[in-house]
Design an enzyme around this catalytic site. Structure first.
Site, PDB file in Angstrom:
ATOM      1  N   ASP A 179      10.586  -7.281   8.252  1.00 15.82           N
ATOM      2  CA  ASP A 179      10.063  -6.490   7.292  1.00 15.82           C
ATOM      3  C   ASP A 179       9.921  -5.118   7.820  1.00 15.82           C
ATOM      4  OD1 ASP A 179       7.820  -8.124   8.413  1.00 15.82           O
ATOM      5  OD2 ASP A 179       6.755  -6.813   7.178  1.00 15.82           O
ATOM      6  N   ASN A 180       9.823  -4.881   8.902  1.00 18.31           N
ATOM      7  CA  ASN A 180       9.979  -3.695   9.554  1.00 18.31           C
ATOM      8  C   ASN A 180      10.896  -3.077  10.120  1.00 18.31           C
ATOM      9  OD1 ASN A 180       7.210  -3.573   8.913  1.00 18.31           O
ATOM     10  ND2 ASN A 180       6.297  -4.318  11.021  1.00 18.31           N
ATOM     11  N   ARG A 230      14.500  -3.027   3.796  1.00 16.44           N
ATOM     12  CA  ARG A 230      14.621  -3.700   5.204  1.00 16.44           C
ATOM     13  C   ARG A 230      15.457  -4.828   5.196  1.00 16.44           C
ATOM     14  NH1 ARG A 230       8.812  -1.917   5.776  1.00 16.44           N
ATOM     15  NH2 ARG A 230       8.588  -0.267   4.048  1.00 16.44           N
ATOM     16  N   ASP A 281       8.147   2.147   9.960  1.00 14.94           N
ATOM     17  CA  ASP A 281       6.784   1.355  10.114  1.00 14.94           C
ATOM     18  C   ASP A 281       6.143   1.464  11.438  1.00 14.94           C
ATOM     19  OD1 ASP A 281       6.798   0.653   7.299  1.00 14.94           O
ATOM     20  OD2 ASP A 281       6.483  -1.450   7.601  1.00 14.94           O
ATOM     21  N   ARG A 286       0.950  -1.087  -0.073  1.00 17.06           N
ATOM     22  CA  ARG A 286       0.019  -0.098  -0.139  1.00 17.06           C
ATOM     23  C   ARG A 286       0.766   1.116  -0.043  1.00 17.06           C
ATOM     24  NH1 ARG A 286      -2.305   0.836   5.949  1.00 17.06           N
ATOM     25  NH2 ARG A 286      -0.707  -0.410   7.159  1.00 17.06           N
ATOM     26  N   ASP A 335      -6.363  -3.649   0.671  1.00 13.88           N
ATOM     27  CA  ASP A 335      -7.053  -2.893  -0.269  1.00 13.88           C
ATOM     28  C   ASP A 335      -5.968  -1.657  -0.594  1.00 13.88           C
ATOM     29  OD1 ASP A 335      -6.724  -1.233   2.038  1.00 13.88           O
ATOM     30  OD2 ASP A 335      -8.798  -1.202   2.479  1.00 13.88           O
ATOM     31  N   GLY A 336      -4.919  -1.833  -0.217  1.00 13.20           N
ATOM     32  CA  GLY A 336      -3.915  -0.624  -0.601  1.00 13.20           C
ATOM     33  C   GLY A 336      -3.994   0.603   0.175  1.00 13.20           C
ATOM     34  N   LYS A 344       2.432   6.465   1.490  1.00 15.82           N
ATOM     35  CA  LYS A 344       1.878   5.203   2.277  1.00 15.82           C
ATOM     36  C   LYS A 344       0.287   5.407   2.021  1.00 15.82           C
ATOM     37  CE  LYS A 344       1.865   2.415   6.354  1.00 15.82           C
ATOM     38  NZ  LYS A 344       2.926   2.148   7.695  1.00 15.82           N
TER      39      LYS A 344
HETATM   40  P1  AMP Z   1       2.662  -3.971   8.235  1.00 11.66           P
HETATM   41  O1  AMP Z   1       2.019  -4.689   9.261  1.00 11.66           O
HETATM   42  O2  AMP Z   1       1.972  -2.528   7.879  1.00 11.66           O
HETATM   43  O3  AMP Z   1       4.018  -3.863   8.359  1.00 11.66           O
HETATM   44  O4  AMP Z   1       2.382  -4.710   6.774  1.00 11.66           O
HETATM   45  C1  AMP Z   1       2.907  -6.007   6.585  1.00 11.66           C
HETATM   46  C2  AMP Z   1       2.479  -6.219   5.028  1.00 11.66           C
HETATM   47  O5  AMP Z   1       1.353  -6.028   4.704  1.00 11.66           O
HETATM   48  C3  AMP Z   1       3.397  -5.277   3.985  1.00 11.66           C
HETATM   49  O6  AMP Z   1       3.664  -6.009   2.889  1.00 11.66           O
HETATM   50  C4  AMP Z   1       2.253  -4.126   3.746  1.00 11.66           C
HETATM   51  O7  AMP Z   1       2.566  -3.627   2.705  1.00 11.66           O
HETATM   52  C5  AMP Z   1       0.942  -5.102   3.556  1.00 11.66           C
HETATM   53  N1  AMP Z   1      -0.261  -4.373   4.006  1.00 11.66           N
HETATM   54  C6  AMP Z   1      -0.526  -4.041   5.166  1.00 11.66           C
HETATM   55  N2  AMP Z   1      -1.762  -3.204   5.435  1.00 11.66           N
HETATM   56  C7  AMP Z   1      -2.232  -3.518   3.820  1.00 11.66           C
HETATM   57  C8  AMP Z   1      -3.598  -2.870   3.169  1.00 11.66           C
HETATM   58  N3  AMP Z   1      -4.303  -2.066   3.600  1.00 11.66           N
HETATM   59  N4  AMP Z   1      -3.390  -3.117   1.760  1.00 11.66           N
HETATM   60  C9  AMP Z   1      -2.442  -3.710   1.312  1.00 11.66           C
HETATM   61  N5  AMP Z   1      -1.161  -4.332   1.886  1.00 11.66           N
HETATM   62  C10 AMP Z   1      -1.243  -3.870   3.188  1.00 11.66           C
HETATM   63 MG    MG Z   2       5.681  -3.056   7.324  1.00 12.43          MG
END
Ligand code: AMP
Ligand code: MG
Length: 488
Positions: free
Chosen positions: A245-246, A177, A255, A87, A119-120, A107
């Site tokens: 990944d964070n 990352r 993140d 996203r 949903d991006g 973001k």
């Molecule tokens: P995060 O927990 O925010 O670090 O996200 C972990 C993974 O999920 C990453 O690949 C993000 O890009 C993906 N992600 C989180 N929220 C969304 C969202 N609403 N739509 C698409 N990808 C998401």
């Molecule tokens: Mg992340």
């Protein structure tokens, strides 16, 4: 701005080039003029005039090269496979006014090939939390991403309820990352050499002077990560989701999801409501940093000259770097010389905070009321509040401790002790309740509170007129904490 879009020159398997998907009717949320200045954004009329449209994804300046990065990761200790920017988009890379590389990353920019079930989009609530937290950490002098600004829109986004879609232009020294190397090892191992060269040349050029640049690079990542986590522990920050990944390869905080600043001191504190086992509890962060690096490092064994022994040597400084930085910082917070008798006093102090559930931020600052009793009535007030919250038994412990503490403070020149304390113990951190008040007003279309909190956090070590008691009061002891979920 001085553009330096180099990621887009790497192998095309590493990313997907695409523009953002526009939000409906984007409107200004907040703009960080200091970051804009640092980036050189302010020198460009087109960028200044159109910042809302750019953040809203409606206008992409011709020098931008938007792309979604591929990466992988270990989430809550388990291999999660491919993740990637689901996203967010890397919009442009620039050199800032100090000649340092900075990434502009949008973001909430819509679907990408890495969106999986998402949903991006990003909602206003989490966008404001990330915006204020990056600012807070930066101003506290903790290595962190920050943001140029954010917008809100009419795009509706479904979470537990329907919320307003928002977008944040995140600014970080890198968006690579630990999970990038994990992705390469699994999906494109032939690229590891080229990608490692890129990381060194772009972010660790000084390692080229070493006889063994790759080992020097890996060691630097280990050391920077250890220092960042020591800073988190000292300020009472819990990241909440320390998945691989964070974590950035530059040791910058990245993140923000269910993060928190510690209020009543509890080392076992879990801020992330969804972290049922407490893997990412405050006190576990140093060990998790080590765990993450230990998962990351072995991928580099594919490279020539990197053996298991080399990697052990790269990881070895983690603990000593962390300890040195943490202990030195703790002594500074107390205005004490960095030596072992200061540390035993420091640990007794932390036990007193824990046993009496005292507010972490305020209690450290309250010690100035003891060391410099005539300096500021605010610190006197904090001291009174702190001591009245002590149990009868703890009053005695405190009396005894404070006598020994004041004797130890005399080991440093008094001006130095006071200066160390004033510059290491903030008056203001981003408490969950503060962020929440700003969010509630913003959800009604009012952004003045975001701005007030922003201004307060711009000078976290100084007592300010615009503050109210709500900014500095801890929740009552044993009140269930505000649930902060992963949904964002
Ligand atoms: P995060 O927990 O925010 O670090 O996200 C972990 C993974 O999920 C990453 O690949 C993000 O890009 C993906 N992600 C989180 N929220 C969304 C969202 N609403 N739509 C698409 N990808 C998401
Ligand atoms: Mg992340």
């Amino acid at each position: 701005m001085r553009y330096q879009n180099t990621y887009v020159n790497l192998d095309t398997r590493l990313y997907h080039e695409q523009p953002p998907t526009p939000l409906d009717a984007p409107r200004a949320g907040h703009f960080n003029a200091q970051v804009a200045q640092q980036l050189g954004w302010t020198d460009n009329e087109d960028l200044m005039t159109n910042w809302v449209e750019i953040l809203g994804g409606q206008y992409v300046p011709s020098d931008f090269k938007p792309l979604a990065m591929a990466y992988a990761g270990h989430q809550f200790g388990q291999w999660a496979g491919q993740l990637g920017d689901g996203r967010g988009l890397l919009m442009a890379q620039v050199l800032d006014s100090n000649g340092q590389p900075q990434d502009l990353h949008l973001k909430g920019a819509g679907l990408t090939p890495y969106s999986r079930m998402g949903d991006g989009r990003a909602v206003l609530r989490s966008t404001i939390r990330e915006y204020l937290c990056g600012h807070a950490l930066t101003q506290l002098d903790i290595s962190s991403s920050n943001a140029l600004g954010f917008v809100v829109s009419d795009t509706r986004v479904r979470r537990e309820r329907i919320e307003a879609g928002a977008a944040l232009m995140r600014v970080a020294d890198s968006h690579i990352r630990l999970g990038h190397a994990e992705w390469i090892a699994s999906f494109a191992p032939d690229l590891l050499g080229e990608f490692t060269d890129y990381m060194i040349d772009t972010y660790y050029p000084e390692c080229r002077d070493s006889d063994a640049p790759i080992a020097a690079f890996l060691t630097s990542v280990v050391e920077r990560t250890a220092r960042m986590i020591a800073d988190w522990q000292l300020i009472g920050f819990a990241h909440g989701v320390m998945n691989t990944d964070n974590l950035s390869i530059t040791g910058s905080t990245l993140d923000f999801g269910p993060f928190g600043f510690m209020e009543r001191f509890n080392p076992a504190w879990i801020n992330n409501h969804s972290d049922h086992t407490g893997r990412y509890a405050y006190q576990n962060q140093p060990a998790i940093g080590h765990w993450n690096l230990n998962v990351w490092l072995p991928h580099f064994m594919r490279l020539q000259g990197i053996s298991r022994e080399t990697l052990s040597e790269c990881l070895a400084p983690y603990e000593s770097t962390f300890m040195q930085h943490y202990q030195q910082g703790l002594c500074r917070k107390l205005g004490l010389p960095h030596q072992s008798d200061s540390l035993s006093l420091a640990f007794e102090w932390l036990t007193l905070l824990e046993d009496n559930l005292l507010d972490y931020t305020n209690s450290f600052r309250a010690l100035l009321g003891l060391v410099a009793p005539n300096d500021h009535p605010y610190e006197q007030k904090l001291l009174t509040t702190m001591t009245t919250e002590l149990s009868l038994e703890a009053q005695q412990v405190w009396q005894d401790w404070s006598i020994r503490y004041l004797a130890q403070v005399e080991q440093l020149p008094i001006e130095q002790a006071i200066n160390d304390m004033r510059t290491n113990n903030p008056v203001y951190v981003l408490r969950n309740s503060m962020a929440q008040r700003a969010i509630t007003a913003a959800e009604q279309g009012q952004f003045e509170e975001v701005d007030r909190v922003y201004r307060l956090l711009a000078n976290p070590y100084h007592i300010q007129e615009i503050a109210t008691d709500l900014d500095t009061s801890a929740p009552a002891p044993n009140v269930p904490q505000m649930p902060i979920s992963c949904s964002s």
